[in-house]
Scaffold this motif. Structure first.
Motif, PDB file in Angstrom:
ATOM      1  N   LEU A 255       2.695  -7.478   5.098  1.00  0.00           N
ATOM      2  CA  LEU A 255       2.125  -6.954   3.858  1.00  0.00           C
ATOM      3  C   LEU A 255       1.119  -5.847   4.151  1.00  0.00           C
ATOM      4  N   ARG A 256       0.319  -6.000   5.197  1.00  0.00           N
ATOM      5  CA  ARG A 256      -0.618  -4.936   5.583  1.00  0.00           C
ATOM      6  C   ARG A 256       0.130  -3.669   6.000  1.00  0.00           C
ATOM      7  N   PHE A 257       1.236  -3.826   6.705  1.00  0.00           N
ATOM      8  CA  PHE A 257       2.046  -2.670   7.087  1.00  0.00           C
ATOM      9  C   PHE A 257       2.563  -1.930   5.854  1.00  0.00           C
ATOM     10  N   LEU A 258       2.993  -2.656   4.842  1.00  0.00           N
ATOM     11  CA  LEU A 258       3.496  -2.010   3.628  1.00  0.00           C
ATOM     12  C   LEU A 258       2.370  -1.313   2.862  1.00  0.00           C
ATOM     13  N   VAL A 259       1.161  -1.856   2.899  1.00  0.00           N
ATOM     14  CA  VAL A 259       0.030  -1.182   2.255  1.00  0.00           C
ATOM     15  C   VAL A 259      -0.216   0.171   2.920  1.00  0.00           C
ATOM     16  N   LEU A 260      -0.219   0.194   4.242  1.00  0.00           N
ATOM     17  CA  LEU A 260      -0.425   1.456   4.952  1.00  0.00           C
ATOM     18  C   LEU A 260       0.715   2.433   4.697  1.00  0.00           C
TER      19      LEU A 260
END
Length: 729
Positions: free
Chosen positions: A152-157
């Protein structure tokens, strides 16, 4: 002194014998392979023996050449004992002391750059988004659930970078020109029936609930804003240089798709390597689970208990898979025909369920579009339901079909691990294909006119700016997806936790605490990301909305996980799940690229809005820009786009692919040889311990008392090899 004493007591003053070392199984196997190979390759036979006994020391010596310019691993990372590491460090210090001038300067610069890189990585890791929260989740629930939040953090970035691309190259020039005096060329100056774009904002006294409908559906006051495609009606911005907005819009779209592809492939490479190693050998999988399966990041007692039960579950699952494989190998021809016929019938049932869901989505989309085209006003809730009818049907289909798939898979007689993967792939297909059906339904409505032919190339009467309308549908899907996630978390998971904790009836105990199912949660955010990839071309601010959405989803899921949920009883391993998530995301990217590419290259652009008004399709801006370039550059670009370059590139790509395949085959053979060598090492250990046992017996038989008096610190014990050596084979 005999051969046994010469080997096991090398400190005695006696010549060392090589007869025992030459009797090792590995050396005998090496001699056999040399004899069976070509008899004329004497040089290869001489160099093929990598380990030779040293006459002076009686030990195996490994030849190693160290160049001053090669990159060496740190001593602490070498797989050696402490004594060997100290010796290696002394050798490196001696080599470093022997360097002078240019070599010493290169070594110091390399060390400084490496130290600077490590410090930079430490600083970047300390600035990572949600670092403390992710460490808390890792400590409480392990790396399996951690993989979801890292994803999920990767998709935010990723969404933030996509927003920066669209903002810098598309929105920022338009914002600057609206606040500063510039010479502007608009996309269309022709006045015709196809260029009419009537205002959609509500006139007169507007009720409050109508503003809510506009906010949730992107219509009304939001339609002609920076949010949607139709607002960007500039073509050229003349300042010190001429800025081509249509070309920038198209290149920004291609850039975020290529950036997403490269980033996902790069992240999935490491996960693919780990998954390939894990799936290579079943015995290795058992060893990893037993000896290296514990997650030392866990600090919570309940999480440790759950991890123990999950390891037991994985071992039982592996044993069940072995039993099913043995059962499959012993099936008769009649049993195989029966199970294949049953699977074919069940897959037909799955196809029927999918077709029914897709038909419902199509009917709901057509009905919603026709009702929105009517000017009759209705009640607030009814109007909102009509606006969100396709989203509601898609959500219901995504909720019902996994339950049906889980019921069907139990009759197909697959292994437990394959059941999970196959069900997940069916759910992935359902979620992503539903978006494709929605787009197809919109395309049918956009391209079909009331008359036999469309004078504008599309249905201009119902959709004067069809790109903005598609962007509104994607906007509604993103908003509704977030509302469903928040509603399930607040109105289902929290009350379920309260009921399970404070209600002691049998139904509540049977219902149990909510499980945090990692794959299902990942499918939700992949579904949202696929919508974002499709809708960014039609709604440039959609990546910013998706970024805010995923930030809120992170905190919702974190609170729900810590407060309401427990890990799933059927765990998803972190290493394999990371690769699976990225594969599903890559499938979503491929599906999202198809409608975007088709709309850019094939579907006629709107004549009333957007930067591509003067072009029949969005791609036509590229040939026009190329025609305005100097002749030399034009010929160069046309040569790059010619068939000869395409065929040459294809041939070079095929050669590179064949080389990589051959290299992978060579590496596989080397791995097999290393495995054989490891097995041979086990036989060598068994052989040497048997000889040690024989030597001990011989020494004890000659002088058992004198032996213990002369060598009180020898520490030799009589070991029965048949007891301890069965595991060495």
């Amino acid at each position: 002194m005999d051969a046994h004493d010469a080997v096991f007591f090398p400190d005695r003053r006696a010549p060392v014998s090589h007869l025992l070392l030459d009797q090792l199984p590995s050396y005998q196997s090496l001699l056999y392979r040399r004899k069976s190979s070509s008899s004329g390759s004497a040089r290869r036979r001489g160099s093929g023996r990598s380990r030779q006994p040293s006459v002076s020391s009686g030990k195996w010596v490994e030849q190693k050449v160290v160049h001053s310019g090669e990159e060496l691993k740190p001593v602490r990372e070498l797989p050696k004992s402490m004594h060997d590491k100290r010796r290696e460090k002394q050798q490196r210090l001696q080599q470093g002391g022997a360097l002078t001038g240019w070599g010493l300067w290169r070594l110091n610069v390399r060390r400084s750059l490496k130290r600077l890189k490590e410090d930079g990585m430490d600083v970047l890791s300390s600035l990572q988004l949600w670092r403390a929260d992710i460490h808390l989740i890792e400590g409480m629930f392990g790396t399996g659930i951690l993989s979801y939040f890292s994803f999920l953090r990767f998709l935010v970035l990723l969404n933030f970078i996509m927003f920066l691309l669209m903002f810098v190259f598309v929105m920022l020039p338009v914002i600057i020109t609206s606040h500063t005096p510039h010479n502007i060329t608009f996309s269309s100056t022709n006045v015709s029936a196809c260029s009419e774009y009537p205002a959609s904002s509500r006139q007169g006294l507007v009720a409050f609930h109508e503003h809510i409908i506009d906010l949730l559906s992107g219509t009304g006051f939001l339609e002609r804003t920076y949010l949607f495609y139709g607002y960007y009606k500039l073509e050229f911005i003349h300042s010190r240089f001429t800025y081509n907005l249509p070309l920038a819009y198209l290149l920004a779209t291609v850039s975020y798709l290529l950036l997403s592809l490269v980033w996902i492939v790069k992240r999935s490479a490491a996960g693919f390597k780990r998954k390939l190693i894990q799936d290579e050998d079943r015995f290795q999988s058992f060893c990893n689970k037993i000896f290296a399966g514990w997650d030392f990041c866990i600090t919570n007692e309940n999480a440790a208990r759950l991890k123990r039960s999950s390891l037991l579950y994985e071992l039982k699952t592996d044993l069940e898979e072995e039993r099913i494989k043995r059962k499959m190998a012993n099936r008769t021809r009649g049993e195989k025909c029966r199970i294949y016929a049953l699977r074919a019938a069940l897959n037909l049932a799955v196809m029927a369920v999918l077709v029914a869901c897709f038909y419902c989505i199509y009917i709901a989309t057509v009905f919603s579009q026709r009702k929105q085209a009517e000017e009759e006003k209705s009640a607030f809730l009814l109007e909102l339901v009509v606006e969100y009818l396709p989203s509601i049907v898609i959500t219901l289909a995504n909720f019902i079909t996994p339950l049906i798939f889980n019921l069907i898979i139990t009759f197909e007689d697959y292994s437990p691990a394959f059941e999970i993967r196959f069900t997940l792939m069916r759910c992935v297909f359902m979620r992503l294909a539903s978006i494709g059906v929605l787009l197809f339904s919109l395309w049918v409505q956009i391209t079909s006119c009331r008359s036999s032919d469309c004078p504008c190339g599309y249905n201009h009467e119902s959709y004067p700016c069809w790109e903005t309308h598609v962007g509104q549908e994607m906007y509604k899907l993103v908003i509704f997806d977030f509302l469903i996630i928040a509603a399930v978390t607040i109105f289902v998971e929290f009350p379920r936790k309260i009921i399970v904790n404070y209600c002691h009836c049998g139904l509540a105990k049977w219902w149990g605490q909510q499980e945090f199912a990692v794959p299902q949660n990942v499918l939700e955010i992949v579904y949202g990301q696929t919508i974002c990839w499709i809708g960014t071309f039609y709604c440039p601010l959609l990546p910013a909305i998706n970024t805010v959405k995923y930030i809120l989803v992170f905190y919702l899921k974190k609170v729900s996980l810590v407060t309401n949920c427990r890990p799933a009883t059927r765990p998803f391993r972190a290493s394999s799940s990371h690769f699976f998530f990225l594969v599903v995301l890559l499938i979503g990217l491929a599906l999202a690229s198809v409608p975007v590419i088709v709309s850019i290259a094939e579907i006629p652009t709107s004549r009333a809005c957007g930067p591509f008004v003067n072009y029949t399709t969005s791609w036509k801006v590229v040939p026009r820009v190329i025609n305005q370039l100097p002749p030399g550059l034009q010929s160069f670009l046309l040569t790059l786009a010619s068939e000869a370059i395409a065929v040459s590139f294809f041939v070079i790509t095929c050669l590179g692919m064949f080389y990589v395949i051959a290299l992978a085959g060579a590496h596989k053979r080397v791995i097999e040889q290393l495995r054989d060598q490891l097995a041979m090492e086990g036989r060598d250990k068994r052989f040497l311990i048997q000889k040690l046992y024989q030597a001990q017996q011989a020494v004890c038989a000659r002088s058992p008392r004198g032996f213990r008096r002369t060598r009180p610190d020898a520490g030799l014990y009589l070991v029965e090899p048949s007891v301890v050596l069965e595991t060495q084979a």
